[in-house]
Write an enzyme that holds these catalytic residues in place. Structure first.
Site, PDB file in Angstrom:
ATOM      1  CG  ASN A   7      52.027 -25.828 -13.868  1.00 28.65           C
ATOM      2  OD1 ASN A   7      52.160 -26.959 -13.422  1.00 28.65           O
ATOM      3  ND2 ASN A   7      50.856 -25.335 -14.188  1.00 28.65           N
ATOM      4  CG  HIS A  10      53.032 -31.998 -16.218  1.00 25.09           C
ATOM      5  ND1 HIS A  10      51.829 -32.671 -16.248  1.00 25.09           N
ATOM      6  CD2 HIS A  10      52.840 -30.865 -16.920  1.00 25.09           C
ATOM      7  CE1 HIS A  10      50.948 -31.976 -16.963  1.00 25.09           C
ATOM      8  NE2 HIS A  10      51.550 -30.872 -17.380  1.00 25.09           N
ATOM      9  CG  HIS A  43      45.204 -26.829 -12.476  1.00 21.73           C
ATOM     10  ND1 HIS A  43      44.931 -26.891 -13.821  1.00 21.73           N
ATOM     11  CD2 HIS A  43      43.995 -26.724 -11.856  1.00 21.73           C
ATOM     12  CE1 HIS A  43      43.612 -26.821 -14.008  1.00 21.73           C
ATOM     13  NE2 HIS A  43      43.029 -26.744 -12.832  1.00 21.73           N
ATOM     14  NE  ARG A  45      42.467 -31.113 -14.585  1.00 20.29           N
ATOM     15  CZ  ARG A  45      42.396 -30.489 -15.773  1.00 20.29           C
ATOM     16  NH1 ARG A  45      43.421 -29.823 -16.248  1.00 20.29           N
ATOM     17  NH2 ARG A  45      41.296 -30.559 -16.488  1.00 20.29           N
ATOM     18  NE  ARG A  49      43.402 -34.542 -15.334  1.00 19.08           N
ATOM     19  CZ  ARG A  49      43.023 -34.081 -16.537  1.00 19.08           C
ATOM     20  NH1 ARG A  49      43.925 -33.699 -17.414  1.00 19.08           N
ATOM     21  NH2 ARG A  49      41.747 -34.022 -16.861  1.00 19.08           N
ATOM     22  CD  GLU A  70      46.710 -23.446 -13.989  1.00 22.03           C
ATOM     23  OE1 GLU A  70      47.938 -23.237 -13.982  1.00 22.03           O
ATOM     24  OE2 GLU A  70      46.150 -24.201 -14.789  1.00 22.03           O
ATOM     25  CB  THR A 101      44.046 -25.327 -19.081  1.00 20.59           C
ATOM     26  OG1 THR A 101      44.439 -25.816 -17.808  1.00 20.59           O
ATOM     27  CG2 THR A 101      42.920 -24.339 -18.927  1.00 20.59           C
ATOM     28  CD  GLU A 151      48.716 -17.830 -16.998  1.00 21.37           C
ATOM     29  OE1 GLU A 151      48.552 -17.825 -15.754  1.00 21.37           O
ATOM     30  OE2 GLU A 151      49.142 -18.818 -17.626  1.00 21.37           O
ATOM     31  CG  HIS A 191      48.409 -23.638 -22.107  1.00 25.46           C
ATOM     32  ND1 HIS A 191      48.522 -24.582 -23.105  1.00 25.46           N
ATOM     33  CD2 HIS A 191      47.750 -24.244 -21.092  1.00 25.46           C
ATOM     34  CE1 HIS A 191      47.923 -25.689 -22.722  1.00 25.46           C
ATOM     35  NE2 HIS A 191      47.459 -25.526 -21.493  1.00 25.46           N
TER      36      HIS A 191
HETATM   37  N1  PXP Z   1      49.076 -21.302 -17.336  1.00 25.12           N
HETATM   38  C1  PXP Z   1      47.904 -21.935 -17.185  1.00 25.12           C
HETATM   39  C2  PXP Z   1      46.724 -21.131 -16.763  1.00 25.12           C
HETATM   40  C3  PXP Z   1      47.783 -23.330 -17.378  1.00 25.12           C
HETATM   41  O1  PXP Z   1      46.597 -23.938 -17.234  1.00 25.12           O
HETATM   42  C4  PXP Z   1      48.948 -24.059 -17.688  1.00 25.12           C
HETATM   43  C5  PXP Z   1      48.856 -25.552 -17.822  1.00 25.12           C
HETATM   44  O2  PXP Z   1      48.614 -26.121 -16.588  1.00 25.12           O
HETATM   45  C6  PXP Z   1      50.149 -23.365 -17.823  1.00 25.12           C
HETATM   46  C7  PXP Z   1      50.193 -21.981 -17.670  1.00 25.12           C
HETATM   47  C8  PXP Z   1      51.422 -24.066 -18.152  1.00 25.12           C
HETATM   48  O3  PXP Z   1      51.306 -24.652 -19.418  1.00 25.12           O
HETATM   49  P1  PXP Z   1      52.467 -25.588 -19.939  1.00 25.12           P
HETATM   50  O4  PXP Z   1      52.501 -26.781 -19.029  1.00 25.12           O
HETATM   51  O5  PXP Z   1      52.047 -25.920 -21.329  1.00 25.12           O
HETATM   52  O6  PXP Z   1      53.730 -24.796 -19.859  1.00 25.12           O
END
Ligand code: PXP
Length: 239
Positions: A7, A10, A43, A45, A49, A70, A101, A151, A191
């Site tokens: 992901n 960030h 993602h 959003r 953001r 996402e 999330t 997931e 997550h």
């Molecule tokens: N999976 C989903 C559905 C999420 O919403 C997120 C956070 O955006 C992640 C995985 C990844 O989470 P993390 O950034 O804590 O690894």
């Protein structure tokens, strides 16, 4: 052996902090691809953001590995997904004030809304995954929707303060994964997964893919993004 979805939200968070052009999440995604990531997660959003609409369009254009978008089931975002056609969408709940999330989708309560959104997305031949808590009722309603991939939210496991609490959450994930697989679902998880807590999740029998963001992007500051991806990939694969 689990696949690794990275992901890259960030990277965009850092860019949006200054409204600059860099760092570029698409360039980061391509570096992850080179380092062996199996898919890229972003993602989009409603409040934009971090990931922007143009990032989504460029990810679709340049990625050769799977692109997993996402998103919440806001009509505007559903329309964007149908237009861009990522390989997969992962439907998540979204609250404006949350930092990230916070929990899984409530498929039981939002069944009708999800059914309509899934029908629209499936028309475009996009695979659908639902981000849910490891809970039997949520799994059962997902099957009733006709969705084939889930997931599991690993946030409770990742945040557990004691080893007893962590073991309890892990047992829940193991049990619900077996149950979901017995119903024919493909099971992913994500997550809060970090370098020191991912292995037990990767070792859950039949775990298909782990979606990990924050810890990999953070680790990249120490070892570079490609090495950060390789290290996590090794954990996912070593199961
Ligand atoms: N999976 C989903 C559905 C999420 O919403 C997120 C956070 O955006 C992640 C995985 C990844 O989470 P993390 O950034 O804590 O690894």
């Amino acid at each position: 052996m689990a696949l690794l979805g990275v992901n890259i939200d960030h990277v965009a968070t850092l860019r949006q902090q200054r409204r600059e052009l860099s760092p570029d999440p698409v360039a980061a995604a391509l570096a992850c691809e080179k380092a062996g990531a199996d898919s890229i997660v972003a993602h989009l959003r409603e409040d934009r953001r971090h990931i922007q609409d143009h990032d989504v369009a460029r990810l679709k254009r340049f990625l050769r590995i799977r692109f997993n978008l996402e998103m919440a089931i806001h009509p505007e975002i559903v329309d964007i997904a149908c237009r861009v056609k990522p390989d997969q969408v992962t439907l998540v709940p979204e609250r404006r004030q949350e930092l990230t999330t916070e929990g899984g989708l409530d498929v039981v309560r939002n069944f009708k809304k999800l059914k309509d959104a899934c029908a629209k997305i499936a028309c475009q031949k996009i695979d659908i995954s639902l981000f849910i808590d490891p809970d039997k009722a949520q799994v059962d309603r997902t099957v009733a929707l006709g969705v084939e991939t889930i997931e599991f939210h690993t946030g409770m496991y990742a945040k557990a303060l004691t080893s007893a609490a962590r073991v309890k959450e892990l047992k829940k994930l193991v049990g619900m994964s077996a149950y979901a697989r017995s119903l024919g679902l493909t099971v992913n998880a994500g997550h809060g997964l970090k370098y020191d807590n991912t292995l037990p999740i990767a070792q859950i029998p039949g775990m298909h893919e782990l979606n990990i963001g924050h810890s990999i992007i953070s680790r990249a500051l120490d070892v570079g993004l490609k090495n950060a991806v390789r290290e996590m990939r090794k954990i996912a694969r070593s199961a």
